[in-house]
Design an enzyme around this catalytic site. Structure first.
Site, mmCIF file in Angstrom:
data_model
loop_
_atom_site.group_PDB
_atom_site.id
_atom_site.type_symbol
_atom_site.label_atom_id
_atom_site.label_comp_id
_atom_site.label_asym_id
_atom_site.label_seq_id
_atom_site.Cartn_x
_atom_site.Cartn_y
_atom_site.Cartn_z
ATOM 1 N N CYS A 99 0.812 -1.229 0.000
ATOM 2 C CA CYS A 99 0.000 0.000 0.000
ATOM 3 C C CYS A 99 0.845 1.278 0.000
ATOM 4 O O CYS A 99 0.345 2.351 -0.311
ATOM 5 C CB CYS A 99 -0.947 0.008 1.194
ATOM 6 N N HIS A 137 -3.845 7.060 1.647
ATOM 7 C CA HIS A 137 -4.122 5.717 1.152
ATOM 8 C C HIS A 137 -5.521 5.284 1.623
ATOM 9 O O HIS A 137 -5.964 5.658 2.705
ATOM 10 C CB HIS A 137 -3.056 4.739 1.662
ATOM 11 N N ASN A 181 -9.764 -1.038 -1.118
ATOM 12 C CA ASN A 181 -8.319 -0.834 -1.075
ATOM 13 C C ASN A 181 -7.680 -1.486 -2.307
ATOM 14 O O ASN A 181 -7.734 -2.707 -2.463
ATOM 15 C CB ASN A 181 -7.775 -1.470 0.224
HETATM 16 O O1 UT7 Z 1 -3.256 -0.725 4.043
HETATM 17 C C1 UT7 Z 1 -3.058 -1.653 5.016
HETATM 18 C C2 UT7 Z 1 -4.073 -2.718 4.835
HETATM 19 N N1 UT7 Z 1 -5.027 -2.957 5.829
HETATM 20 C C3 UT7 Z 1 -5.541 -2.100 6.762
HETATM 21 O O2 UT7 Z 1 -5.163 -0.975 6.932
HETATM 22 C C4 UT7 Z 1 -6.646 -2.661 7.597
HETATM 23 C C5 UT7 Z 1 -6.550 -2.259 9.051
HETATM 24 N N2 UT7 Z 1 -7.585 -2.852 9.871
HETATM 25 C C6 UT7 Z 1 -8.899 -2.616 9.705
HETATM 26 O O3 UT7 Z 1 -9.285 -1.910 8.825
HETATM 27 C C7 UT7 Z 1 -9.870 -3.195 10.726
HETATM 28 O O4 UT7 Z 1 -9.153 -3.797 11.788
HETATM 29 C C8 UT7 Z 1 -10.876 -4.220 10.113
HETATM 30 C C9 UT7 Z 1 -11.839 -3.504 9.175
HETATM 31 C C10 UT7 Z 1 -10.133 -5.307 9.361
HETATM 32 C C11 UT7 Z 1 -11.692 -4.885 11.228
HETATM 33 O O5 UT7 Z 1 -12.322 -3.910 12.017
HETATM 34 P P1 UT7 Z 1 -12.253 -4.016 13.627
HETATM 35 O O6 UT7 Z 1 -13.090 -2.932 14.138
HETATM 36 O O7 UT7 Z 1 -10.802 -4.003 13.997
HETATM 37 O O8 UT7 Z 1 -12.963 -5.405 13.886
HETATM 38 P P2 UT7 Z 1 -12.396 -6.729 14.607
HETATM 39 O O9 UT7 Z 1 -11.304 -7.329 13.796
HETATM 40 O O10 UT7 Z 1 -12.124 -6.413 16.022
HETATM 41 O O11 UT7 Z 1 -13.663 -7.644 14.535
HETATM 42 C C12 UT7 Z 1 -14.828 -7.349 15.286
HETATM 43 C C13 UT7 Z 1 -15.807 -8.481 15.039
HETATM 44 C C14 UT7 Z 1 -15.205 -9.865 15.267
HETATM 45 O O12 UT7 Z 1 -16.203 -10.648 15.862
HETATM 46 P P3 UT7 Z 1 -16.182 -10.929 17.458
HETATM 47 O O13 UT7 Z 1 -14.869 -11.616 17.720
HETATM 48 O O14 UT7 Z 1 -16.264 -9.574 18.093
HETATM 49 O O15 UT7 Z 1 -17.393 -11.779 17.659
HETATM 50 C C15 UT7 Z 1 -14.935 -10.366 13.864
HETATM 51 O O16 UT7 Z 1 -14.989 -11.760 13.748
HETATM 52 O O17 UT7 Z 1 -16.260 -8.456 13.667
HETATM 53 C C16 UT7 Z 1 -16.087 -9.748 13.088
HETATM 54 N N3 UT7 Z 1 -15.799 -9.591 11.670
HETATM 55 C C17 UT7 Z 1 -16.783 -9.452 10.753
HETATM 56 N N4 UT7 Z 1 -18.116 -9.441 10.863
HETATM 57 C C18 UT7 Z 1 -18.828 -9.256 9.721
HETATM 58 C C19 UT7 Z 1 -14.596 -9.529 11.046
HETATM 59 N N5 UT7 Z 1 -14.790 -9.351 9.737
HETATM 60 C C20 UT7 Z 1 -16.120 -9.293 9.521
HETATM 61 C C21 UT7 Z 1 -16.921 -9.121 8.367
HETATM 62 N N6 UT7 Z 1 -18.254 -9.107 8.531
HETATM 63 N N7 UT7 Z 1 -16.393 -8.949 7.138
#
Ligand code: UT7
Length: 331
Positions: A114, A258, A288
């Protein structure tokens, strides 16, 4: 001598994949994706229609057309992508062939995820400032859709990424316009936090291959760790670059960040006290697209008249590696 941005080019595959479409493939929801990332839809290539190199070609043609230039007016190519057409040779030479150069210019392939556009820009800037080349074509093109786990297991990663290509032409100028300064950095201790390891060179296809179902050939990401570091590093990089060049945050006319997560960008702008009106987003429509993201987003902001010649523009990015960086440009 300054390296001035002459034009941007873009190509997005026509197939739109909405969050509702993803709901049919995995346990997710439009509401979750929009709330956590700001993404509404993304583009995915259709099999047999677009490839990494064909999208790159179209984005570069667009940039050449907007600059009123021909391929032979370019002195060097820098290309970047996570997943290229071939293991080797790189896509830079494929672009050279397809764009129809009649001279043997150098084609450099980079892999900086990225942050790739900022890394490429720093090389193009150095080449132009040193007098080595007069005009450099930079391009990022990404086909994520073929290597995403589209089942519930991969939902945290697969909802975020889209396919597309972005390009930019830089040329030598003795005017005030151009790249003022660039900062790039990396921290390899976090290489395992966001990665796609297999099938790499540690993987012997004859020894290790089981069946497609048993392999885990998908990206791995610890989302929260990436998120936290992205906010800290992007803020720090841009803030230090502004200080170093004796600009105040309020001097910045426009920021192109980004597009990994709308919440990351909101936090970065908030910490830098740069108002939301001074930025443009494409994440809602394209997700992204790694190295393609910044040229796609800035090109769109230019076309919409949001970024004008003479503006002080900041670019900032963070990605796998970890790698990150920022740039200050007198557009
Ligand atoms: O350029 C670099 C590339 N990447 C990034 O910059 C990404 C950086 N990270 C993020 O954008 C965020 O961490 C995410 C969007 C990936 C996730 O958001 P979050 O607020 O950090 O959520 P989380 O990982 O803490 O997940 C919360 C809940 C979990 O369930 P439980 O354990 O609370 O029951 C996940 O299993 O959301 C669940 N979850 C989903 N639910 C529905 C994870 N992915 C999904 C999904 N749909 N696609």
């Amino acid at each position: 001598m300054n390296a001035r941005i002459v034009s941007f080019g873009a190509y997005l595959p026509p197939k739109v994949v909405t969050n509702k479409d993803l709901e049919k493939m995995m346990d997710t929801s439009d509401e979750w994706i929009q709330q956590r990332s700001g993404i509404k839809e993304r583009r995915w290539v259709e099999e047999g229609k677009d490839t990494c190199s064909s999208m790159a070609h179209k984005a570069c043609e667009d940039a050449l057309k907007k600059a009123n230039l021909k391929a032979d007016d370019i002195d060097a190519i820098i290309f970047g992508s996570l997943l290229t057409d071939n293991v080797f040779p790189g896509t830079g030479v494929l672009l050279q062939k397809s764009l129809g150069f009649s001279k043997n210019i150098p084609a450099l392939d980079i892999k900086n995820q990225c942050s790739g556009f900022l890394y490429a820009l720093s090389v193009a800037n150095a080449w132009i400032k040193s007098g080595m080349y007069k005009r450099v074509l930079v391009c990022g093109s990404e086909v994520h859709s073929c290597r995403l786990d589209k089942s519930t297991r991969g939902r945290d990663v697969s909802v975020l990424f889209g396919d597309g290509a972005g390009a930019c032409i830089l040329e030598a100028t003795d005017s005030e316009q151009g790249i003022i300064d660039i900062h790039i950095a990396s921290q390899g201790e976090f290489a395992d936090i966001l990665c796609l390891k297999e099938p790499g060179s540690n993987f012997d296809l004859r020894r290790d291959f089981k069946s497609i179902e048993e392999q885990n050939w998908y990206p791995y990401m610890e989302g929260k760790t990436v998120f936290k570091h992205a906010v800290a590093r992007m803020t720090e990089s841009l803030s230090q670059l502004l200080d170093k060049n004796k600009f105040k945050n309020s001097d910045v006319d426009f920021v192109i960040a980004h597009q990994a997560n709308m919440r990351i960008n909101a936090m970065v702008l908030d910490q830098l006290k740069i108002p939301w009106e001074k930025t443009h987003h494409t994440i809602d429509r394209y997700g992204n697209t790694t190295m393609a993201t910044i040229p796609l987003t800035m090109g769109e902001a230019v076309d919409l008249g949001k970024v004008k010649r003479g503006d002080l523009v900041s670019l900032v990015a963070f990605g796998a590696g970890f790698t990150w960086g920022s740039a200050l440009i007198r557009y």
